[in-house]
Design an enzyme around this catalytic site. Structure first.
Site, short mmCIF file in Angstrom:
data_model
loop_
_atom_site.label_atom_id
_atom_site.label_comp_id
_atom_site.label_asym_id
_atom_site.label_seq_id
_atom_site.Cartn_x
_atom_site.Cartn_y
_atom_site.Cartn_z
N GLU A 1 5.05 -7.73 -4.40
CA GLU A 1 4.88 -6.55 -5.25
C GLU A 1 6.08 -5.62 -5.16
O GLU A 1 6.52 -5.06 -6.17
CB GLU A 1 3.58 -5.81 -4.90
N TYR B 1 1.24 2.08 -9.01
CA TYR B 1 1.13 0.66 -9.36
C TYR B 1 0.92 -0.21 -8.10
O TYR B 1 0.00 -1.04 -8.05
CB TYR B 1 2.38 0.17 -10.11
N ASP C 1 1.63 -1.97 -14.75
CA ASP C 1 3.08 -2.10 -14.80
C ASP C 1 3.53 -2.08 -16.27
O ASP C 1 2.73 -1.81 -17.18
CB ASP C 1 3.54 -3.36 -14.06
#
Ligand code: SF4
Length: 389
Positions: free
Chosen positions: A54, A137, A155
């Site tokens: 991520e 996010y 995103d």
């Protein structure tokens, strides 16, 4: 009732979860089960490996991350291994991927997770958001994909898909736009399957609902999409007109002494923090590039140099500005280097430069340096290295 009829409903009703939302979600998940991308971080349940992915994926294309991900995990296989490593090692493994604040934050995160949390990530959004490098996010991605919580992860792909599906006309970069997207995502989120749903939305954005020329006929939501019905799919999401990026001329000094080159480490925070570079900086008004190189080196390291021929001229764009980097071959004149405007400095043989993490523009100076090694242009400026002094 087909969801196409949503077009006549007030927006607050469109964005309310209900039976139509469940049908949309079902279609998306059915599409995802047949079309999901095969990505290495989807075959692990190790929170650390998912968090590394991520962090890398934030601001970077999947194809670029794939070139780094496995190697990074081999080098730093756990929170503890990453925490024990030096920032220099981490930046070296990240070199070329850009946005180096992510690498610094991941390193800080590893140290924090290894210590008070004993290698376990906290499971609340508030505690996650308080950790280095974890924004809205990333917190949503961790909570949904690692801990199975019903949280959206929004995103750029998700923003684009939802803006089109619901024909949202607020700029998703603004507060009202972000609120609409969040509401839209929550209205579709299937309880207990948020991790899969979030990844499905991202894949739909990456594979079908692309920024330009979305492949609507292949989309599981083609019958429901309000942008498609209104012919707005190429207009949404709304983007504020971008301002032209400012441009700066920057001079860098490749300083030779006894066959070695002087490199300096940037301060640990800020742009390119912790990376190594050839010392230099931004040209002042009415200053020549050579004077700029000499001044910057004096201010940064307290040494005097003679600035010689131009070695390379490199154009490079950062997120908020562009530079032209003018690199000069220079000769050390005097003074003992001191780290005044940098964190550290080293005299390094050219063949050892690869042991240090450099920003992309400096890496191109090194490429140019290697091309010149056999050429005559700068030999007078490299006497120690070629034995002609
Ligand atoms: S129908 Fe087209 S614009 Fe709408 S979500 Fe699907 S790909 Fe995107």
């Amino acid at each position: 009732m087909p969801c196409a009829s949503w077009g006549g409903l007030p927006k607050r009703m469109i964005l309310t979860a209900g039976e139509p939302g469940a049908r949309l979600t079902h279609r998306l998940l059915a599409w995802f089960s047949e079309n999901s991308r095969s990505l290495p971080w989807r075959f692990t349940s190790d929170p650390y490996a998912i968090v590394v992915a991520e962090f890398m994926l934030h601001q970077t294309r999947v194809s670029t991350v794939l070139a780094y991900y496995d190697r990074f995990l081999q080098r730093f296989p756990s929170w503890e291994a990453l925490a024990r490593s030096s920032l220099d090692d981490v930046l070296k493994s990240w070199e070329g991927m850009g946005y180096y604040a992510r690498a610094r934050n991941l390193h800080r995160l590893a140290r924090q997770v290894s210590d008070p949390y004993r290698g376990q990530l906290p499971q609340s959004k508030e505690a996650l958001r308080a950790l280095p490098g974890i924004g809205e996010y990333t917190a949503g991605a961790i909570l949904s994909m690692v801990f199975g919580q019903d949280e959206p992860a929004i995103d750029g792909n998700v923003r684009r898909v939802l803006s089109r599906l619901f024909a949202l006309t607020a700029d998703p970069g603004t507060h009202p736009g972000r609120r609409q997207i969040l509401q839209a995502a929550r209205s579709l989120l299937p309880p207990g399957q948020a991790g899969t749903f979030n990844q499905a939305l991202m894949d739909l954005g990456a594979l079908i609902c692309t920024p330009r020329h979305p492949a609507c006929p292949a989309c599981p939501w083609v019958e429901n999409c309000l942008a498609r019905q209104r012919g707005l799919q190429d207009e949404l999401p709304i983007r504020s007109p971008s301002r032209p990026l400012p441009h700066y001329d920057v001079a860098a000094a490749v300083i030779w002494r006894e066959g070695k080159i002087l490199i300096a480490q940037r301060p640990p925070s800020g742009l390119l923090g912790g990376l190594w570079e050839f010392p230099g900086g931004k040209r002042l008004a009415d200053e020549s590039l050579k004077d700029c190189a000499a001044r910057e080196v004096r201010e940064e390291l307290l040494i005097e140099i003679e600035v010689g021929p131009l070695l390379a001229r490199i154009d490079h764009a950062y997120t908020h500005f562009r530079i032209t980097l003018h690199a000069f071959t220079c000769r050390y004149e005097g003074g003992e280097p001191r780290a005044i405007g940098c964190t550290a400095w080293r005299w390094v043989r050219p063949e050892k430069l690869d042991q240090y993490a450099f920003p992309a523009a400096n890496r191109r100076i090194i490429d140019q340096l290697r091309q010149c090694e056999t050429g005559p242009a700068d030999q007078a400026w490299m006497p120690d290295r070629i034995g002609q002094e």
